[in-house]
Write a protein that holds these residues in place. Sequence first.
Motif, mmCIF file in Angstrom:
data_model
loop_
_atom_site.group_PDB
_atom_site.id
_atom_site.type_symbol
_atom_site.label_atom_id
_atom_site.label_comp_id
_atom_site.label_asym_id
_atom_site.label_seq_id
_atom_site.Cartn_x
_atom_site.Cartn_y
_atom_site.Cartn_z
ATOM 1 N N ALA A 57 -32.003 4.068 62.180
ATOM 2 C CA ALA A 57 -32.459 2.777 61.647
ATOM 3 C C ALA A 57 -33.564 3.019 60.620
ATOM 4 O O ALA A 57 -34.393 3.922 60.780
ATOM 5 C CB ALA A 57 -32.973 1.882 62.766
ATOM 6 N N PHE A 58 -33.579 2.196 59.572
ATOM 7 C CA PHE A 58 -34.582 2.264 58.515
ATOM 8 C C PHE A 58 -35.334 0.943 58.465
ATOM 9 O O PHE A 58 -34.726 -0.126 58.498
ATOM 10 C CB PHE A 58 -33.920 2.497 57.154
ATOM 11 N N VAL A 59 -36.658 1.030 58.338
ATOM 12 C CA VAL A 59 -37.481 -0.170 58.213
ATOM 13 C C VAL A 59 -38.456 0.039 57.060
ATOM 14 O O VAL A 59 -39.257 0.978 57.071
ATOM 15 C CB VAL A 59 -38.256 -0.478 59.510
ATOM 16 N N GLY A 60 -38.387 -0.853 56.068
ATOM 17 C CA GLY A 60 -39.264 -0.749 54.915
ATOM 18 C C GLY A 60 -40.599 -1.433 55.138
ATOM 19 O O GLY A 60 -40.686 -2.480 55.786
ATOM 20 N N SER A 61 -41.648 -0.811 54.573
ATOM 21 C CA SER A 61 -43.014 -1.321 54.673
ATOM 22 C C SER A 61 -43.650 -1.192 53.287
ATOM 23 O O SER A 61 -44.402 -0.262 53.021
ATOM 24 C CB SER A 61 -43.785 -0.504 55.724
ATOM 25 N N PRO A 62 -43.354 -2.111 52.363
ATOM 26 C CA PRO A 62 -43.673 -1.894 50.949
ATOM 27 C C PRO A 62 -45.146 -1.921 50.587
ATOM 28 O O PRO A 62 -45.509 -1.481 49.490
ATOM 29 C CB PRO A 62 -42.923 -3.034 50.250
ATOM 30 N N TYR A 63 -46.001 -2.409 51.484
ATOM 31 C CA TYR A 63 -47.426 -2.451 51.167
ATOM 32 C C TYR A 63 -48.234 -1.487 52.028
ATOM 33 O O TYR A 63 -49.452 -1.617 52.163
ATOM 34 C CB TYR A 63 -47.943 -3.890 51.308
ATOM 35 N N GLU A 64 -47.552 -0.504 52.585
ATOM 36 C CA GLU A 64 -48.232 0.544 53.358
ATOM 37 C C GLU A 64 -49.102 1.374 52.414
ATOM 38 O O GLU A 64 -48.754 1.592 51.250
ATOM 39 C CB GLU A 64 -47.170 1.418 54.044
ATOM 40 N N ARG A 65 -50.234 1.825 52.924
ATOM 41 C CA ARG A 65 -51.181 2.565 52.101
ATOM 42 C C ARG A 65 -51.272 4.030 52.517
ATOM 43 O O ARG A 65 -51.230 4.361 53.706
ATOM 44 C CB ARG A 65 -52.567 1.930 52.219
ATOM 45 N N GLU A 66 -51.408 4.887 51.519
ATOM 46 C CA GLU A 66 -51.590 6.316 51.737
ATOM 47 C C GLU A 66 -52.882 6.759 51.052
ATOM 48 O O GLU A 66 -53.213 6.292 49.957
ATOM 49 C CB GLU A 66 -50.405 7.110 51.173
ATOM 50 N N TYR A 67 -53.586 7.685 51.707
ATOM 51 C CA TYR A 67 -54.833 8.192 51.126
ATOM 52 C C TYR A 67 -54.529 9.252 50.070
ATOM 53 O O TYR A 67 -53.726 10.164 50.286
ATOM 54 C CB TYR A 67 -55.730 8.788 52.199
ATOM 55 N N SER A 68 -55.124 9.094 48.903
ATOM 56 C CA SER A 68 -54.967 10.066 47.827
ATOM 57 C C SER A 68 -56.203 10.953 47.748
ATOM 58 O O SER A 68 -57.312 10.465 47.475
ATOM 59 C CB SER A 68 -54.762 9.341 46.496
ATOM 60 N N GLU A 69 -56.024 12.250 47.987
ATOM 61 C CA GLU A 69 -57.150 13.180 47.859
ATOM 62 C C GLU A 69 -57.621 13.275 46.409
ATOM 63 O O GLU A 69 -58.802 13.495 46.138
ATOM 64 C CB GLU A 69 -56.750 14.555 48.381
ATOM 65 N N TYR A 70 -56.680 13.089 45.483
ATOM 66 C CA TYR A 70 -57.037 13.192 44.065
ATOM 67 C C TYR A 70 -57.931 12.029 43.644
ATOM 68 O O TYR A 70 -58.966 12.213 42.986
ATOM 69 C CB TYR A 70 -55.769 13.228 43.207
ATOM 70 N N TRP A 71 -57.521 10.803 44.025
ATOM 71 C CA TRP A 71 -58.276 9.630 43.605
ATOM 72 C C TRP A 71 -59.407 9.293 44.567
ATOM 73 O O TRP A 71 -60.380 8.641 44.187
ATOM 74 C CB TRP A 71 -57.350 8.419 43.475
ATOM 75 N N GLY A 72 -59.265 9.698 45.826
ATOM 76 C CA GLY A 72 -60.336 9.490 46.787
ATOM 77 C C GLY A 72 -60.310 8.146 47.484
ATOM 78 O O GLY A 72 -61.315 7.723 48.052
ATOM 79 N N TRP A 73 -59.182 7.440 47.428
ATOM 80 C CA TRP A 73 -59.062 6.165 48.140
ATOM 81 C C TRP A 73 -57.608 5.913 48.508
ATOM 82 O O TRP A 73 -56.698 6.627 48.068
ATOM 83 C CB TRP A 73 -59.624 5.011 47.314
ATOM 84 N N ASN A 74 -57.420 4.863 49.327
ATOM 85 C CA ASN A 74 -56.076 4.508 49.757
ATOM 86 C C ASN A 74 -55.325 3.802 48.627
ATOM 87 O O ASN A 74 -55.889 2.958 47.922
ATOM 88 C CB ASN A 74 -56.118 3.595 50.985
ATOM 89 N N ILE A 75 -54.064 4.146 48.475
ATOM 90 C CA ILE A 75 -53.228 3.583 47.421
ATOM 91 C C ILE A 75 -52.034 2.882 48.058
ATOM 92 O O ILE A 75 -51.421 3.400 48.995
ATOM 93 C CB ILE A 75 -52.749 4.698 46.460
ATOM 94 N N TYR A 76 -51.715 1.713 47.554
ATOM 95 C CA TYR A 76 -50.563 0.956 48.055
ATOM 96 C C TYR A 76 -49.280 1.592 47.522
ATOM 97 O O TYR A 76 -48.819 1.258 46.431
ATOM 98 C CB TYR A 76 -50.647 -0.504 47.611
ATOM 99 N N THR A 77 -48.725 2.501 48.291
ATOM 100 C CA THR A 77 -47.522 3.201 47.850
ATOM 101 C C THR A 77 -46.250 2.580 48.422
ATOM 102 O O THR A 77 -45.214 2.541 47.769
ATOM 103 C CB THR A 77 -47.566 4.670 48.296
ATOM 104 N N GLY A 78 -46.334 2.131 49.684
ATOM 105 C CA GLY A 78 -45.140 1.714 50.404
ATOM 106 C C GLY A 78 -44.526 2.889 51.142
ATOM 107 O O GLY A 78 -44.753 4.058 50.807
ATOM 108 N N ALA A 79 -43.747 2.577 52.161
ATOM 109 C CA ALA A 79 -43.110 3.618 52.962
ATOM 110 C C ALA A 79 -41.880 3.045 53.640
ATOM 111 O O ALA A 79 -41.720 1.825 53.763
ATOM 112 C CB ALA A 79 -44.085 4.165 54.007
ATOM 113 N N VAL A 80 -41.009 3.929 54.073
ATOM 114 C CA VAL A 80 -39.866 3.569 54.906
ATOM 115 C C VAL A 80 -39.908 4.439 56.146
ATOM 116 O O VAL A 80 -40.049 5.667 56.053
ATOM 117 C CB VAL A 80 -38.524 3.756 54.165
ATOM 118 N N TYR A 81 -39.821 3.801 57.296
ATOM 119 C CA TYR A 81 -39.857 4.502 58.570
ATOM 120 C C TYR A 81 -38.432 4.639 59.108
ATOM 121 O O TYR A 81 -37.662 3.681 59.107
ATOM 122 C CB TYR A 81 -40.717 3.734 59.574
ATOM 123 N N ILE A 82 -38.110 5.839 59.572
ATOM 124 C CA ILE A 82 -36.798 6.115 60.145
ATOM 125 C C ILE A 82 -36.943 6.253 61.654
ATOM 126 O O ILE A 82 -37.817 6.987 62.141
ATOM 127 C CB ILE A 82 -36.188 7.387 59.554
#
Length: 376
Positions: A57-82
């Motif tokens: 099963a796949f579930v999309g989460s388009p406003y999930e945030r990931e931390y960017s070491e380069y930028w130094g803050w969380n970025i709204y990338t989105g994700a899909v969970y399997i």
Amino acid sequence: MKNATKTTITLAIALTSLLAFPVHAQSTQTESQKLIGSDTERGDEFGMSVAIQGDTAFVGSPYEREYSEYWGWNIYTGAVYIFTRSSDTWSEHAKLIASDGLRDPEGGDEFGWSVGVDGDTAVIGAPGRDEVGGAYVFARSGGTWTEQAILESESSRHGDFFGWSVAISGDTVVIASSEEWYDADGEYFYGAAYFFTRPGNTWLSQAKLAVSGHVAIAGNTAQIGNQVFVRSGGTWEWQTTLPVESGSAAIDGDTIVIGNSVFVRSGETWEWQTTLPVVNGSAAIDGDTIVIGDFGGYSAEGQGAAYVFTRSGDAWTRQVELVASDGNEGDYLGAEVAIDSNSVLAGALGANRFTGAAYTFDLSAYLAPAAAPMLV
């Protein structure tokens, strides 16, 4: 929130019709399991998109945030969970993010807005990518899903929303670019659909059609909004325009569901078969079973539900109403639904203040041979 479906009938008419529709004796069922991403947070909208095939099963989460070491803050990338199923229990198996999802300091790719799966291949829409949109193809080898390609439109205009709706059948993907506009020979078009095919492991552009709407595909037949196209060789040709407004798209063999209307094909002719008395959600079909969401209703405003219908001959019978045992106002259960065999997956992107959730349902009791339906 994603505009999952449009329809010309009102909710009042739909609810009145629902009471008179053929209904199975047992008419309400709660989930087999509630799915939540391991690191989802408020505002992620987990459940914005769903897909299911077999024990995956796949579930999309388009406003999930990931931390960017380069930028130094969380970025709204989105994700899909399997999630994968073993012994009737679903467990989180993997989390997919775009390979280039952390490149923009402001994020906003909306990866996971839409998702489709067929066999060992999944396509995931990211309509906010570079403010134009994109789609990502992942392929499974063993138990591992790996990004195979990034698909892009030929347009470079901001706001095209390429990836708003996606679908896959075999080695063909169709992607909607819902806000794209362009001038062809002095005539303006609004919205487009792109087809890509995979010879080997490489994805190539096959066609672009000036049509807007949700997309679905099964073999050599594609549904785009309220229009149907068939492929002959490598060319997609218009077959018909269905006499309803565009809505959610679902197709299996010679049956199409658009919004809450069902059409069947005989030869090259599509004919209306029925209108299901449910509105406000997406639709999915597998053989003679349709599940259609109603994210605006049930016991509280916006709590949501989904309804399962089965076909015998030309007649459709409502079998069961699917609800969440912990449902609340504003969960929007049924805004997105998926079905494979006896399994239904329904998204509830508004649950827990838009953290989101997804619910699985087992239809075994309703899809087994049963006595003739009764009217209630």
